[in-house]
Design a protein around this motif. Sequence first.
Motif, PDB file in Angstrom:
ATOM      1  N   ASN A 106      35.252  48.967  43.235  1.00  0.00           N
ATOM      2  CA  ASN A 106      34.196  49.010  44.167  1.00  0.00           C
ATOM      3  C   ASN A 106      34.824  48.671  45.489  1.00  0.00           C
ATOM      4  OD1 ASN A 106      32.030  50.381  42.776  1.00  0.00           O
ATOM      5  ND2 ASN A 106      30.828  48.356  42.092  1.00  0.00           N
ATOM      6  N   LEU A 107      35.575  47.283  45.401  1.00  0.00           N
ATOM      7  CA  LEU A 107      36.105  46.974  46.672  1.00  0.00           C
ATOM      8  C   LEU A 107      37.788  48.163  46.591  1.00  0.00           C
ATOM      9  CD1 LEU A 107      37.286  43.816  45.832  1.00  0.00           C
ATOM     10  CD2 LEU A 107      35.537  43.768  47.471  1.00  0.00           C
TER      11      LEU A 107
ATOM     12  N   PRO B 247      47.236  47.085  42.238  1.00  0.00           N
ATOM     13  CA  PRO B 247      46.838  45.830  41.061  1.00  0.00           C
ATOM     14  C   PRO B 247      47.025  45.759  40.293  1.00  0.00           C
ATOM     15  CG  PRO B 247      44.880  46.780  42.163  1.00  0.00           C
ATOM     16  CD  PRO B 247      46.029  48.130  42.463  1.00  0.00           C
ATOM     17  N   LEU B 248      47.208  44.719  39.575  1.00  0.00           N
ATOM     18  CA  LEU B 248      47.096  44.401  38.108  1.00  0.00           C
ATOM     19  C   LEU B 248      46.556  43.883  37.506  1.00  0.00           C
ATOM     20  CD1 LEU B 248      51.314  42.122  38.470  1.00  0.00           C
ATOM     21  CD2 LEU B 248      50.107  44.596  38.017  1.00  0.00           C
ATOM     22  N   ALA B 249      46.531  44.273  36.063  1.00  0.00           N
ATOM     23  CA  ALA B 249      44.626  43.828  35.034  1.00  0.00           C
ATOM     24  C   ALA B 249      44.251  42.564  35.782  1.00  0.00           C
ATOM     25  CB  ALA B 249      45.845  44.044  34.003  1.00  0.00           C
ATOM     26  N   GLU B 250      45.581  41.821  35.502  1.00  0.00           N
ATOM     27  CA  GLU B 250      44.974  40.231  35.524  1.00  0.00           C
ATOM     28  C   GLU B 250      44.567  40.328  37.151  1.00  0.00           C
ATOM     29  OE1 GLU B 250      49.760  39.951  35.956  1.00  0.00           O
ATOM     30  OE2 GLU B 250      47.332  41.453  34.850  1.00  0.00           O
ATOM     31  N   ALA B 251      44.917  41.145  38.304  1.00  0.00           N
ATOM     32  CA  ALA B 251      44.632  40.940  39.745  1.00  0.00           C
ATOM     33  C   ALA B 251      42.472  39.752  39.709  1.00  0.00           C
ATOM     34  CB  ALA B 251      44.548  42.190  40.071  1.00  0.00           C
TER      35      ALA B 251
ATOM     36  N   TRP C 111      42.655  50.754  34.856  1.00  0.00           N
ATOM     37  CA  TRP C 111      41.683  50.838  33.790  1.00  0.00           C
ATOM     38  C   TRP C 111      41.369  49.523  33.334  1.00  0.00           C
ATOM     39  CZ3 TRP C 111      46.990  52.055  33.956  1.00  0.00           C
ATOM     40  CH2 TRP C 111      48.160  50.912  33.203  1.00  0.00           C
ATOM     41  N   ALA C 112      41.819  48.941  33.503  1.00  0.00           N
ATOM     42  CA  ALA C 112      41.784  47.601  33.446  1.00  0.00           C
ATOM     43  C   ALA C 112      41.210  46.614  33.910  1.00  0.00           C
ATOM     44  CB  ALA C 112      43.285  46.565  32.733  1.00  0.00           C
ATOM     45  N   LEU C 113      40.674  47.128  35.471  1.00  0.00           N
ATOM     46  CA  LEU C 113      40.335  46.084  36.501  1.00  0.00           C
ATOM     47  C   LEU C 113      38.562  47.018  35.939  1.00  0.00           C
ATOM     48  CD1 LEU C 113      41.720  47.371  39.840  1.00  0.00           C
ATOM     49  CD2 LEU C 113      42.594  45.577  38.114  1.00  0.00           C
TER      50      LEU C 113
END
Length: 698
Positions: free
Chosen positions: A588-589, A552-556, A580-582
């Motif tokens: 948790n997902l 996943p990307l940061a904006e996901a 690092w951005a999530l």
Amino acid sequence: MLLNTRENGLNLVVEKDAQNGSLRLVHFSPLPYDPAVVAAEDSFPMVEVQCSGNSLGGVHGGKHVLSAPGGSTGLPVYVSHRDCRNTSGRRLEFVQTAGELKITSVYQFFDNIPVVRCWTELENTGIENIPLEYVSSFALTGITGGVKPESCDSCRIGLPHNSWMQEMQWRFHTLPELGMTRMSSSGYSFQRIAAANTGSYAAKELIPMGCFENPEAGTVMVWQIETHGSWAWEISEVGNHCLYLHLSGPTERENHWFKKLLPGEVFVSVPVAVAMSHGDACDGFRKLNEYRRRIRRPNADNRDLPVFFNDYMNCLMADPTTAKELPLIDRAASLGAEYYVIDAGWYSDGPWWDTIGEWLPDAPGRFPGGLLEVIDHIRTKGMKPGLWLEIERMGRNCPLASQWPDECFFCRHGRRVMESNSYQLDFRHPIVRRHADATVDRLVAQMGIKFFKIDYNIEIGPGTEVSADSFGDGLLQHQCAYLDWLDGVLARHEGLVIESCSSGGMRNTYSMLSRLSIASTTDNQNYLDNARISINSAAAFCMEQAGVWSYPLAEAGEEEVIMNMVSALSWRPYLSGQIWALSEEKLNLIREGVRLYQNELRQMIPTAEPVWPLGLVKRSDSWGAFGLRSGNEIILSVWHFDGGPETIELSFAGLDIASTICIYPQSRRVELSYQAGKDKVIAALPNRTARIYRLVIR
């Protein structure tokens, strides 16, 4: 009749021609033998071997038919056959001679699987060289299997299109759609339905596979050619509209391969595997996966299925540093990763594509405290460390490139072959082998590396002229030497995991995957396309060997994180991305998916059967589905990509569904609709969502 037998549901009939003594493979099918369909005058050669200087038996166009390898009639003459058993199952060997050429056709069966592995062995028993241009590994005339040829217009050919970031895109066509129309009064055509690859990316346009579906007979044939280099197959007519299938490794016409067989020398063709069963293409893929598990080297990795984190895709993208890696390692460990792989870039501070080849951890700008500091941190977090290598490639500006002789590299027309400012190493040369062995042994001994991602990012063309009769001969010799090198590495380092990668999936074939436990499915960075590729991957290799990105990307959003996980959990998860951005909720997902995998899914994947309720998926499809069937359970993953109907019906023909429940994610359950005792369920998911379900079968 020489042999009329049935093995693992397959009926095989071999005859000796009464006039010329040549062997005829007149029937090989799950259907019973019907002599009325086999014309006595038709040719049903067990093998095709073409030698230079020998006339073909008639006009052939571009087809590999009517070969005349030598002897008084030009045709092979039956000598003997052997029917025996080994640890895999029954084995049949048929020996023929054509002059001084001894031809052995081998059929290796595998108990309780309708799959046969075939190859051809050629021995020069004379005193003069024998020039070889073509050798079939499998040749079968009458592939409709007892159904009259006039039904062939409804038969379908499956072509496994494949390319960088576009892997495993099967398309099915009728014979007329591919240009084979029954218009000739003789029932003979120059038209071929043919596929081939020349070069070191075996799957750069097509996977070395194919499929022949016969709807009228209700049968399917699926094949794979077990090479990571050049190969060819063809289907055409030989008269009376009778269809044949030929499978081979490299050929002179398609692949620049020619072999001068010396007196006393033996040549063994590239092995191929053919699955034949009742049903459709997906039934054939399931049978072939059973076979793949039988021929694969026993690897603990394929039993235990640990979770990997790789720092490349949508993550560091080959720009590792200590400052970036240490917090990323901490985060990966918190997600449940069991291996941590540092991908490309660890060996150089600056641009490195044209300098790679020494594989020394010499990058003080990236790692001020040394690479070992980062490796040790991986271990302190309870994970096993891995590194990226491209061991067959050397940059033109690598210091070793100017020190080693030309014979260490692929050469054509007196010059080294260069691709992307790099040279291809030739693993037949002892200097190359010593260097490759020393590299792996040093990294294992000094750094405790437990995983190598061995990549390959050059297409080197038809081969090399060094110590070879032809470019293709040099390529094939090198590839055999490379496989021998891999065997040696795995024998020396018990428990070492080696991933096969080649610009994603350009060499995912069973010359490699019969040895290596895992392979990258794609370099595609789009999570929707990644899902489509993963769904189709089990047609080409086993789920427990398919490394699938979850990145996943940061904006996901949360649904994007969920789909990333769903797309990986039925295979081998490669965790990556901008974690690092999530947010903690999104992390948790990921953790929930990893726990589901570790506690339940990875126990069933190594023996599970793949299920495609919607068939193989195309990029234009709005829905996709894939299942793992084990015993009375199916773990079903469903994706709604974009558009199309708001609901989709999934059929499990002949099964009695007792219950269903959404098992991932628990906090966002969307249940299926079904009626107990029926064989269908209905999924209703919004666009760009995916879920995993457990179905219980009575």
